[in-house]
Each structure stands twice: as structure tokens, then as C-alpha cells.
Design a protein around this motif. Structure first.
Motif, PDB file in Angstrom:
ATOM      1  N   LEU A 109       0.796  -1.239   0.000  1.00 30.25           N
ATOM      2  CA  LEU A 109       0.000   0.000   0.000  1.00 30.25           C
ATOM      3  C   LEU A 109       0.822   1.281   0.000  1.00 30.25           C
ATOM      4  CD1 LEU A 109      -3.056  -0.875   2.247  1.00 30.25           C
ATOM      5  CD2 LEU A 109      -2.980  -0.685  -0.237  1.00 30.25           C
ATOM      6  N   GLU A 110       2.135   1.198   0.091  1.00 30.24           N
ATOM      7  CA  GLU A 110       2.920   2.421   0.073  1.00 30.24           C
ATOM      8  C   GLU A 110       2.779   3.150  -1.262  1.00 30.24           C
ATOM      9  OE1 GLU A 110       4.201  -0.639   0.278  1.00 30.24           O
ATOM     10  OE2 GLU A 110       5.911  -0.837  -1.051  1.00 30.24           O
ATOM     11  N   GLU A 111       2.630   2.399  -2.365  1.00 31.79           N
ATOM     12  CA  GLU A 111       2.465   3.058  -3.662  1.00 31.79           C
ATOM     13  C   GLU A 111       1.086   3.686  -3.789  1.00 31.79           C
ATOM     14  OE1 GLU A 111       1.389  -1.253  -4.831  1.00 31.79           O
ATOM     15  OE2 GLU A 111       2.399  -0.209  -3.220  1.00 31.79           O
ATOM     16  N   THR A 112       0.072   3.095  -3.152  1.00 31.78           N
ATOM     17  CA  THR A 112      -1.265   3.679  -3.174  1.00 31.78           C
ATOM     18  C   THR A 112      -1.248   5.024  -2.453  1.00 31.78           C
ATOM     19  OG1 THR A 112      -2.214   1.469  -3.178  1.00 31.78           O
ATOM     20  CG2 THR A 112      -3.691   3.278  -2.602  1.00 31.78           C
ATOM     21  N   ASP A 113      -0.593   5.071  -1.314  1.00 32.50           N
ATOM     22  CA  ASP A 113      -0.449   6.326  -0.574  1.00 32.50           C
ATOM     23  C   ASP A 113       0.309   7.357  -1.399  1.00 32.50           C
ATOM     24  OD1 ASP A 113      -0.241   8.094   1.918  1.00 32.50           O
ATOM     25  OD2 ASP A 113       1.879   7.676   1.487  1.00 32.50           O
ATOM     26  N   TRP A 114       1.387   6.930  -2.069  1.00 34.03           N
ATOM     27  CA  TRP A 114       2.204   7.843  -2.883  1.00 34.03           C
ATOM     28  C   TRP A 114       1.378   8.400  -4.037  1.00 34.03           C
ATOM     29  CZ3 TRP A 114       7.298   6.411  -5.833  1.00 34.03           C
ATOM     30  CH2 TRP A 114       8.189   7.476  -5.765  1.00 34.03           C
ATOM     31  N   CYS A 115       0.636   7.526  -4.717  1.00 39.41           N
ATOM     32  CA  CYS A 115      -0.219   7.983  -5.815  1.00 39.41           C
ATOM     33  C   CYS A 115      -1.278   8.951  -5.304  1.00 39.41           C
ATOM     34  CB  CYS A 115      -0.866   6.787  -6.518  1.00 39.41           C
ATOM     35  SG  CYS A 115       0.274   5.781  -7.495  1.00 39.41           S
ATOM     36  N   TYR A 116      -1.831   8.673  -4.134  1.00 38.27           N
ATOM     37  CA  TYR A 116      -2.838   9.560  -3.534  1.00 38.27           C
ATOM     38  C   TYR A 116      -2.235  10.945  -3.277  1.00 38.27           C
ATOM     39  CZ  TYR A 116      -6.318  11.343  -0.268  1.00 38.27           C
ATOM     40  OH  TYR A 116      -7.265  12.122   0.360  1.00 38.27           O
ATOM     41  N   ARG A 117      -1.043  10.966  -2.704  1.00 30.01           N
ATOM     42  CA  ARG A 117      -0.390  12.252  -2.440  1.00 30.01           C
ATOM     43  C   ARG A 117      -0.053  12.978  -3.735  1.00 30.01           C
ATOM     44  NH1 ARG A 117       4.543  11.624   0.398  1.00 30.01           N
ATOM     45  NH2 ARG A 117       4.587   9.374   0.076  1.00 30.01           N
ATOM     46  N   MET A 118       0.345  12.236  -4.761  1.00 28.91           N
ATOM     47  CA  MET A 118       0.641  12.842  -6.071  1.00 28.91           C
ATOM     48  C   MET A 118      -0.621  13.460  -6.664  1.00 28.91           C
ATOM     49  SD  MET A 118       3.863  12.251  -7.301  1.00 28.91           S
ATOM     50  CE  MET A 118       5.275  11.298  -6.737  1.00 28.91           C
ATOM     51  N   LYS A 119      -1.730  12.705  -6.631  1.00 34.39           N
ATOM     52  CA  LYS A 119      -3.007  13.216  -7.164  1.00 34.39           C
ATOM     53  C   LYS A 119      -3.433  14.485  -6.433  1.00 34.39           C
ATOM     54  CE  LYS A 119      -4.995  10.204 -10.135  1.00 34.39           C
ATOM     55  NZ  LYS A 119      -5.675  10.514 -11.375  1.00 34.39           N
ATOM     56  N   ARG A 120      -3.316  14.464  -5.097  1.00 33.82           N
ATOM     57  CA  ARG A 120      -3.701  15.653  -4.308  1.00 33.82           C
ATOM     58  C   ARG A 120      -2.861  16.866  -4.662  1.00 33.82           C
ATOM     59  NH1 ARG A 120      -4.968  15.060   1.784  1.00 33.82           N
ATOM     60  NH2 ARG A 120      -5.494  17.184   1.291  1.00 33.82           N
ATOM     61  N   ALA A 121      -1.612  16.628  -5.096  1.00 32.79           N
ATOM     62  CA  ALA A 121      -0.717  17.721  -5.476  1.00 32.79           C
ATOM     63  C   ALA A 121      -0.906  18.134  -6.942  1.00 32.79           C
ATOM     64  CB  ALA A 121       0.734  17.313  -5.223  1.00 32.79           C
ATOM     65  N   GLY A 122      -1.818  17.456  -7.658  1.00 29.15           N
ATOM     66  CA  GLY A 122      -2.119  17.846  -9.031  1.00 29.15           C
ATOM     67  C   GLY A 122      -1.430  17.033 -10.124  1.00 29.15           C
TER      68      GLY A 122
END
Length: 131
Positions: free
Chosen positions: A91-104
Motif C-alpha cells: 500500500l505504500e504506492e497507493t499512498d504515494w499515488c494519492y499524495r501525487m493526485k492531491r498535489a495535481g
């Protein structure tokens, strides 16, 4: 990545050793994904819940890609940081993708890029080490 300057992460189509597709795309966890069958969600609402059942002819913007093989833009890393070390192995990549999406930043699945993935071998090796 050059064709999509707002792409923060691109993931590939993962394959089993026999060449069949592995799921290479993930949705962010939600009440629906946790309570309902994911295959059913992919069948009922394929545009919101993409998966290996569909053949994609070009890169598609998704929530998250499986972290076995990803290309990540340096500028996106500089903005959102590295993988969170508090996650252990999953799940670390899911969290990373989530943070990337939130940053645009965009997250893309690139179906023409294929990589054989021997799923679970890292976890299996760790179990043997811990004995």
C-alpha cells in the motif's frame, strides 16, 4: 512521460510468468472498494474502476498503479516527497499515488509497456529470512 508533462507516475501492464495479465491498476480505498466485490465494481462501473479485464489501447489516467514497476517524475518527488517508510511492503504506492493526485499530478497506466512480475517473491524471501 514526455507526452504528458503533468504525469507524476506511470505504471506498466504487469504479466504473470505465462503471459497472462496481472492487475496493474488500483483504486483508492473507499467504502465501496472495501465492502463490495472489486470485480463486480469493475464490471458495473468500468470507467471509475478500471482493471485487467479491459484492453486499453493508450495510456489511461487512474487512481493508482501497482508499485512493482513505475516511472516517477523527479519534480513530482521533489514536491510530494518519497514513499512513506511507515508503510511496510504493501500500500505504500497507493499512498504515494494519492499524495501525487492531491498535489495535481496525473497517475497513468501504460498498457503497451509490459513487465513480467513474479508476484509475492519479495514477501516470500522476507518470510524465509525471518524464519
Amino acid at each position: 512521460m514526455d507526452a504528458h508533462p503533468k504525469a507524476g507516475i506511470s505504471g506498466v501492464q504487469l504479466l504473470n510468468s505465462n503471459g497472462s495479465k496481472q492487475n496493474s491498476i488500483a483504486n483508492f480505498p473507499s467504502l465501496a472498494t472495501e465492502l463490495l466485490n472489486k470485480s463486480l465494481l469493475r464490471w458495473l462501473i468500468p470507467e471509475k474502476f478500471p482493471g485487467k479485464e479491459r484492453d486499453y489501447s493508450e495510456p489511461v489516467d487512474v487512481d493508482s498503479v501497482i508499485g512493482a514497476c513505475m516511472m516517477v517524475r523527479r519534480g513530482a518527488i521533489d514536491q510530494v516527497g518519497l514513499l512513506d517508510e511507515d508503510y511496510f511492503l504493501f500500500l505504500e504506492e497507493t499512498d504515494w499515488c494519492y499524495r501525487m493526485k492531491r498535489a495535481g499530478w496525473g497517475i497513468y497506466h501504460v498498457p503497451d509497456a509490459e513487465v513480467y512480475h513474479f508476484q509475492g517473491k519479495s514477501a516470500e524471501k522476507k518470510r524465509r529470512e525471518l524464519g
